[in-house]
Design an enzyme around this catalytic site. Structure first.
Site, PDB file in Angstrom:
ATOM      1  N   ASP A 246       0.835  -1.198   0.000  1.00  0.00           N
ATOM      2  CA  ASP A 246       0.000   0.000   0.000  1.00  0.00           C
ATOM      3  C   ASP A 246       0.873   1.252   0.000  1.00  0.00           C
ATOM      4  O   ASP A 246       1.821   1.363   0.782  1.00  0.00           O
ATOM      5  CB  ASP A 246      -0.915   0.016   1.225  1.00  0.00           C
ATOM      6  CG  ASP A 246      -1.983  -1.069   1.159  1.00  0.00           C
ATOM      7  OD1 ASP A 246      -2.085  -1.735   0.123  1.00  0.00           O
ATOM      8  OD2 ASP A 246      -2.709  -1.247   2.156  1.00  0.00           O
TER       9      ASP A 246
ATOM     10  N   CYS B  82     -21.260  20.890 -16.095  1.00  0.00           N
ATOM     11  CA  CYS B  82     -22.424  20.246 -16.711  1.00  0.00           C
ATOM     12  C   CYS B  82     -23.718  20.694 -16.021  1.00  0.00           C
ATOM     13  O   CYS B  82     -24.128  21.828 -16.171  1.00  0.00           O
ATOM     14  CB  CYS B  82     -22.257  18.729 -16.703  1.00  0.00           C
ATOM     15  SG  CYS B  82     -23.369  17.876 -17.852  1.00  0.00           S
TER      16      CYS B  82
ATOM     17  N   HIS C 221     -17.156  18.547 -19.626  1.00  0.00           N
ATOM     18  CA  HIS C 221     -16.509  17.868 -18.495  1.00  0.00           C
ATOM     19  C   HIS C 221     -14.990  17.985 -18.609  1.00  0.00           C
ATOM     20  O   HIS C 221     -14.326  17.083 -19.135  1.00  0.00           O
ATOM     21  CB  HIS C 221     -16.920  16.398 -18.452  1.00  0.00           C
ATOM     22  CG  HIS C 221     -18.323  16.169 -18.018  1.00  0.00           C
ATOM     23  ND1 HIS C 221     -18.677  15.977 -16.692  1.00  0.00           N
ATOM     24  CD2 HIS C 221     -19.479  16.119 -18.719  1.00  0.00           C
ATOM     25  CE1 HIS C 221     -19.987  15.805 -16.608  1.00  0.00           C
ATOM     26  NE2 HIS C 221     -20.495  15.890 -17.826  1.00  0.00           N
TER      27      HIS C 221
ATOM     28  N   GLU D 107     -12.795  17.577 -16.426  1.00  0.00           N
ATOM     29  CA  GLU D 107     -12.083  16.606 -15.586  1.00  0.00           C
ATOM     30  C   GLU D 107     -11.571  15.407 -16.368  1.00  0.00           C
ATOM     31  O   GLU D 107     -10.605  14.746 -15.957  1.00  0.00           O
ATOM     32  CB  GLU D 107     -12.975  16.143 -14.428  1.00  0.00           C
ATOM     33  CG  GLU D 107     -14.171  15.285 -14.811  1.00  0.00           C
ATOM     34  CD  GLU D 107     -15.430  16.062 -15.115  1.00  0.00           C
ATOM     35  OE1 GLU D 107     -16.529  15.481 -15.026  1.00  0.00           O
ATOM     36  OE2 GLU D 107     -15.321  17.253 -15.461  1.00  0.00           O
TER      37      GLU D 107
END
Length: 545
Positions: free
Chosen positions: A240, A380, A516, A518
């Protein structure tokens, strides 16, 4: 000649196959190879476009308008020279739909249609088509080995590995090494059983990626190698990490790219330069400030529903050397709570969405940002609600709304667009009766930004290309009263002059966009709109500090 790396997962789901696959792709790309990626999803839906975000997380939209799995977002964020398309993601539903359509047309000449060979052949054809023209195609199989839904995909992989041969194929298998606290010991048995499941299908893994919370010693790696028929150096430990952007460096240090290049005969390639990934991690771990962004939405209980927005904010933090702390605010609870819960925010963001639920809460947040001078970004539906809020509370159109919420409204500020040009320039049509799936304005579209606007300044150019996913647009009948009241339309679509971006010139930073942004942000390059938004949040933080 394309080489294929197939990526499977075992023991449990959500091990990070997509991130691991993307990290390997980034390594190979850094060595000069042309790499693409494919995600095969075993569910029966044709695509995730109509699935609830609570079920599936975000729907990632490609340049050519495909509604795909969120893993394709990871693929694009980790790769610089490859863009995903409709070829890069397909489901059981898509495969069965294609095969059944062929059966109805009589393509099989009256033969019995079966999983083998018809379904498996369709899967193989799609994999080969997606890999055409690339040095390496990395193909991720969704789900977990042993799932009944994934069996046709696993059989297709087995057949491809036999047909293409040892020198053109590899299989990378992710597995879990659980740590038993009471025994203070890592357990390898789940990994052994997972590989046994693979072997029962007729597939031998070449690389094992072992997910774990703890360090793995050499003896444990040798034990895993012994019982799984894998070389000890091909047992890769994936402990991790603080950030997923450390994974390419982790794999590089364990020579995963060398294993692959040796197998495929790429012996003369330069070593990977990962300095850009090191810079990303250095900026992440050494921020100058912490800025708080309130994200007001209705799927906030599941952050994966806004995965690309979350990542874009993280990337913008890297660009500005700040840590972006996202405070998720449930739009519905905001309707009954004191709006002052937003007072600690350095910026407010309203992301995309569908439906009326939660819209009043979102507009309360937009109004708060507008009146208090807090940086605001609407995406949006966030843009549509910003226009409605402004129409109601500033332009004097008290009953303004969207036909998505009220078809009989006298003030349809936002309405259903019935005709538009797709990414190929072809006319598309729809109505309120159209199917939900595949009937939106989707994919990359050109927009023209108005000279002298903040949005034009942020992008630094007049023409931009951004990806869309929506059915509703601002009604151009209301442009004049909205602009007269003080909101500026700062961008229009090139093809049809649809409203793409709005802003409030008198506000420190208030921009809302129909597209969008992103979807095109990446950790190494960021995105100008998000970078500017977080820069404004940083200034707000310093002002109120």
């Amino acid at each position: 000649m394309t080489h294929f790396i197939f990526v499977t997962g075992g023991v449990v789901s959500s091990l990070g196959k997509g991130i691991s696959a993307a990290s390997v792709a980034a390594l190979l790309e850094a060595r000069g190879l042309k790499v693409t990626m494919v995600k095969m999803d075993p569910y029966i839906n044709v695509d995730p476009g109509t699935m609830s975000p609570f079920q599936h997380g975000e729907v990632f939209v490609t340049e050519d308008g495909a509604e795909t799995d969120l893993d394709l977002g990871y693929y694009e964020r980790f790769l610089r020279r490859a863009k995903m398309t409709k070829l890069n993601n397909f489901t059981s539903g898509r495969v069965y739909q294609d095969v059944l359509n062929k059966e109805r047309r009589g393509d099989y000449l009256g033969g019995t249609v079966q999983v083998i060979p018809h379904i498996t052949d369709n899967i193989k054809e799609r994999v080969l088509a997606a890999g055409e023209g690339y040095d390496v195609a990395i193909v991720e199989i969704g789900g977990t080995v042993g799932d009944i839904e994934s069996l046709p995909f696993m059989e297709s992989v087995r057949q491809l590995m036999v047909e293409l041969g040892h020198k053109r194929t590899m299989l990378m298998h992710l597995t879990l090494l659980p740590y038993i606290r009471s025994a203070a010991e890592l357990k390898t048995k789940p990994t052994q059983h997972s590989v046994k499941e693979l072997l029962s299908i007729g597939i031998q893994p070449d690389i094992l990626i072992c997910r774990t919370e703890h360090d793995v010693d050499a003896d444990t790696k040798r034990k895993i190698a012994l019982f799984t028929n894998v070389e000890a150096r091909a047992v890769v430990v994936c402990k991790d990490a603080k950030t997923i952007y450390q994974i390419p460096r982790n794999f590089y240090e364990q020579k995963v790219d060398d294993l692959i290049c040796e197998r495929f005969g790429y012996n003369d390639l330069p070593q990977a330069d990962l300095s850009d990934w090191d810079q990303v991690c250095e900026a992440l771990f050494n921020p100058e400030y912490i800025v708080r962004v309130a994200m007001v939405g209705k799927y906030v209980e599941l952050p994966d529903a806004y995965k690309s927005v979350n990542e874009a904010l993280l990337h913008a933090g890297i660009q500005n050397r700040v840590k972006v702390q996202i405070d998720y605010v449930d739009a519905e609870t905001l309707e009954t709570q004191d709006i002052s819960i937003l007072s600690t925010a350095d910026a407010i963001l309203v992301p995309g969405g569908f439906g009326e639920r939660g819209t009043e809460g979102k507009m309360l947040a937009i109004k708060y940002a507008r009146e208090q001078g807090i940086p605001f970004l609407g995406i949006c539906l966030g843009m549509q609600l910003a226009v409605i809020e402004y129409a109601r509370n500033v332009a004097g159109l008290a009953e303004a709304t969207s036909t998505e919420f009220n078809r009989s409204t006298k003030f349809p500020i936002i309405g259903l667009i019935t005709e538009w040009l797709d990414e190929r320039g072809e006319l598309q049509q729809r109505s309120v009766e159209s199917d939900l799936g595949g009937t939106m304005r989707l994919g990359a579209q050109k927009s023209e930004l108005v000279e002298g606007t903040k949005t034009r300044q942020v992008y630094g150019k007049a023409e931009i290309v951004e990806r869309h996913r929506h059915r509703y647009e601002m009604n151009d009948r209301f442009i004049e009263p909205i602009e007269k009241a003080g909101m500026k339309i700062s961008g229009y679509s090139t093809a049809q002059h649809l409203v793409e971006t709005v802003e409030i010139p008198e506000h420190p930073w208030f921009i809302a966009v129909q597209f969008h942004p992103e979807f095109t942000s990446s950790p190494r390059d960021g995105h100008p709109l998000f970078a500017s938004f977080i820069d404004a949040a940083k200034k707000q933080h310093l002002k109120t500090k």
